[in-house]
Design a protein around this motif. Structure first.
Motif, PDB file in Angstrom:
ATOM      1  N   PRO A 263      61.109  75.597  27.215  1.00  0.00           N
ATOM      2  CA  PRO A 263      59.798  75.179  27.729  1.00  0.00           C
ATOM      3  C   PRO A 263      59.921  74.172  28.879  1.00  0.00           C
ATOM      4  N   PHE A 264      59.043  74.318  29.855  1.00  0.00           N
ATOM      5  CA  PHE A 264      58.973  73.399  30.993  1.00  0.00           C
ATOM      6  C   PHE A 264      57.496  73.103  31.253  1.00  0.00           C
ATOM      7  N   ARG A 265      57.108  71.825  31.311  1.00  0.00           N
ATOM      8  CA  ARG A 265      55.696  71.469  31.510  1.00  0.00           C
ATOM      9  C   ARG A 265      55.444  70.978  32.923  1.00  0.00           C
ATOM     10  N   PHE A 266      54.210  71.233  33.382  1.00  0.00           N
ATOM     11  CA  PHE A 266      53.788  70.778  34.708  1.00  0.00           C
ATOM     12  C   PHE A 266      52.271  70.707  34.737  1.00  0.00           C
ATOM     13  N   ILE A 267      51.752  70.079  35.778  1.00  0.00           N
ATOM     14  CA  ILE A 267      50.307  69.896  35.943  1.00  0.00           C
ATOM     15  C   ILE A 267      49.873  70.549  37.249  1.00  0.00           C
ATOM     16  N   THR A 268      48.721  71.215  37.220  1.00  0.00           N
ATOM     17  CA  THR A 268      48.109  71.719  38.446  1.00  0.00           C
ATOM     18  C   THR A 268      46.790  70.979  38.657  1.00  0.00           C
ATOM     19  N   VAL A 269      46.382  70.878  39.905  1.00  0.00           N
ATOM     20  CA  VAL A 269      45.100  70.251  40.257  1.00  0.00           C
ATOM     21  C   VAL A 269      44.382  71.146  41.251  1.00  0.00           C
ATOM     22  N   LYS A 270      43.077  71.001  41.282  1.00  0.00           N
ATOM     23  CA  LYS A 270      42.300  71.763  42.273  1.00  0.00           C
ATOM     24  C   LYS A 270      42.628  71.275  43.666  1.00  0.00           C
ATOM     25  N   ASP A 271      42.424  72.158  44.662  1.00  0.00           N
ATOM     26  CA  ASP A 271      42.696  71.799  46.053  1.00  0.00           C
ATOM     27  C   ASP A 271      41.990  70.514  46.441  1.00  0.00           C
ATOM     28  N   GLY A 272      42.703  69.638  47.151  1.00  0.00           N
ATOM     29  CA  GLY A 272      42.134  68.385  47.645  1.00  0.00           C
ATOM     30  C   GLY A 272      42.092  67.256  46.631  1.00  0.00           C
ATOM     31  N   VAL A 273      42.621  67.484  45.435  1.00  0.00           N
ATOM     32  CA  VAL A 273      42.609  66.456  44.385  1.00  0.00           C
ATOM     33  C   VAL A 273      44.042  65.950  44.182  1.00  0.00           C
ATOM     34  N   ALA A 274      44.191  64.635  44.045  1.00  0.00           N
ATOM     35  CA  ALA A 274      45.515  64.047  43.804  1.00  0.00           C
ATOM     36  C   ALA A 274      45.903  64.233  42.340  1.00  0.00           C
ATOM     37  N   LEU A 275      47.193  64.284  42.105  1.00  0.00           N
ATOM     38  CA  LEU A 275      47.679  64.391  40.733  1.00  0.00           C
ATOM     39  C   LEU A 275      47.279  63.155  39.935  1.00  0.00           C
ATOM     40  N   PRO A 276      46.862  63.303  38.687  1.00  0.00           N
ATOM     41  CA  PRO A 276      46.475  62.156  37.867  1.00  0.00           C
ATOM     42  C   PRO A 276      47.665  61.253  37.577  1.00  0.00           C
ATOM     43  N   GLY A 277      47.467  59.955  37.742  1.00  0.00           N
ATOM     44  CA  GLY A 277      48.486  58.966  37.396  1.00  0.00           C
ATOM     45  C   GLY A 277      49.753  59.064  38.213  1.00  0.00           C
ATOM     46  N   GLY A 278      49.738  59.808  39.312  1.00  0.00           N
ATOM     47  CA  GLY A 278      50.923  59.934  40.140  1.00  0.00           C
ATOM     48  C   GLY A 278      52.055  60.681  39.446  1.00  0.00           C
ATOM     49  N   SER A 279      51.741  61.378  38.349  1.00  0.00           N
ATOM     50  CA  SER A 279      52.784  62.122  37.622  1.00  0.00           C
ATOM     51  C   SER A 279      53.006  63.462  38.294  1.00  0.00           C
ATOM     52  N   GLN A 280      53.875  64.231  37.673  1.00  0.00           N
ATOM     53  CA  GLN A 280      54.245  65.540  38.204  1.00  0.00           C
ATOM     54  C   GLN A 280      53.043  66.366  38.552  1.00  0.00           C
TER      55      GLN A 280
ATOM     56  N   TRP B  54      50.181  72.691  31.950  1.00  0.00           N
ATOM     57  CA  TRP B  54      50.722  74.011  31.619  1.00  0.00           C
ATOM     58  C   TRP B  54      52.095  73.876  31.004  1.00  0.00           C
ATOM     59  N   GLU B  55      52.482  74.913  30.272  1.00  0.00           N
ATOM     60  CA  GLU B  55      53.862  75.037  29.824  1.00  0.00           C
ATOM     61  C   GLU B  55      54.354  76.406  30.261  1.00  0.00           C
ATOM     62  N   ALA B  56      55.428  76.387  31.038  1.00  0.00           N
ATOM     63  CA  ALA B  56      56.102  77.626  31.419  1.00  0.00           C
ATOM     64  C   ALA B  56      57.221  77.825  30.411  1.00  0.00           C
ATOM     65  N   ARG B  57      57.099  78.848  29.581  1.00  0.00           N
ATOM     66  CA  ARG B  57      58.124  79.135  28.580  1.00  0.00           C
ATOM     67  C   ARG B  57      59.012  80.248  29.121  1.00  0.00           C
ATOM     68  N   VAL B  58      60.236  79.886  29.442  1.00  0.00           N
ATOM     69  CA  VAL B  58      61.188  80.889  29.906  1.00  0.00           C
ATOM     70  C   VAL B  58      61.703  81.623  28.666  1.00  0.00           C
ATOM     71  N   LEU B  59      61.427  82.919  28.600  1.00  0.00           N
ATOM     72  CA  LEU B  59      61.816  83.758  27.461  1.00  0.00           C
ATOM     73  C   LEU B  59      63.043  84.569  27.854  1.00  0.00           C
ATOM     74  N   ILE B  60      64.136  84.345  27.143  1.00  0.00           N
ATOM     75  CA  ILE B  60      65.409  84.980  27.473  1.00  0.00           C
ATOM     76  C   ILE B  60      65.806  85.894  26.317  1.00  0.00           C
ATOM     77  N   THR B  61      65.830  87.187  26.568  1.00  0.00           N
ATOM     78  CA  THR B  61      66.248  88.143  25.558  1.00  0.00           C
ATOM     79  C   THR B  61      67.761  88.288  25.641  1.00  0.00           C
ATOM     80  N   THR B  62      68.449  87.902  24.543  1.00  0.00           N
ATOM     81  CA  THR B  62      69.903  87.911  24.487  1.00  0.00           C
ATOM     82  C   THR B  62      70.359  88.792  23.322  1.00  0.00           C
ATOM     83  N   PRO B  63      71.652  89.096  23.249  1.00  0.00           N
ATOM     84  CA  PRO B  63      72.150  89.858  22.098  1.00  0.00           C
ATOM     85  C   PRO B  63      71.915  89.140  20.770  1.00  0.00           C
TER      86      PRO B  63
END
Length: 166
Positions: free
Chosen positions: A149-166, A133-142
């Motif tokens: 952008p900030f990236r992260f990985i989600t996994v289904k319950d009971g599954v380990a993260l792939p490659g030990g990454s985030q 996923w990419e969480a895009r923080v949208l900041i409305t400024t003058p």
């Protein structure tokens, strides 16, 4: 069919096309806002370990945190954004699936003072075992819309993260 019936159906069709065109024109800025600046993506960011910090173009910084442990799917996520040297009238987080369209998912965060914004979001269920996923923080400024952008990985319950990454 009488000529008058065909005429009225033609008019109705033209009115529908005109209405659909106006609706599309009105919704496009919401779906694809004009961005004035985008922060660089930090590949070392690990939102599971804590907040990540990004420098904004033109000055200032944004810190983003998903405070809910494990970043679960289909459960409320506590979100927090901290701004430094940035004046914002609105802060949203746009969750975008990398390599898979997951639909419009953009919670608005509420100001709690001193450049801190918080709120709740939720990630939809995904058929994949692991999803990036990419969480895009949208900041409305003058000066316009700024994106971090900030990236992260989600996994289904009971599954380990792939490659030990985030």
């Amino acid at each position: 069919m009488a000529k008058s019936t065909i005429f009225y159906w033609g008019i109705a069709g033209l009115l529908f096309v005109a209405l659909a065109s106006v609706a599309t024109f009105k919704v496009m800025p919401v779906l694809n806002p004009e961005v004035q600046g985008t922060a660089a993506l930090d590949s070392d960011c690990d939102l599971r370990a804590g907040p990540c910090l990004s420098q904004l173009p033109g000055g200032g910084s944004v810190s983003f945190a998903i405070k809910t442990p494990g970043i679960p799917l289909v459960k409320p996520l506590d979100l927090e954004v901290r701004l430094a040297d940035v004046e914002a009238s609105k802060v949203e987080v746009d969750f975008v699936g990398i390599d898979m369209n997951m639909g419009f998912n953009r919670p608005k965060l509420n100001s709690v003072g001193d450049g801190v914004y918080s709120g709740t979001g939720m990630l939809p269920v995904c058929v994949r075992v692991a999803m990036e996923w990419e969480a895009r923080v949208l900041i409305t400024t003058p000066r316009g819309l700024l994106v971090a952008p900030f990236r992260f990985i989600t996994v289904k319950d009971g599954v380990a993260l792939p490659g030990g990454s985030q």
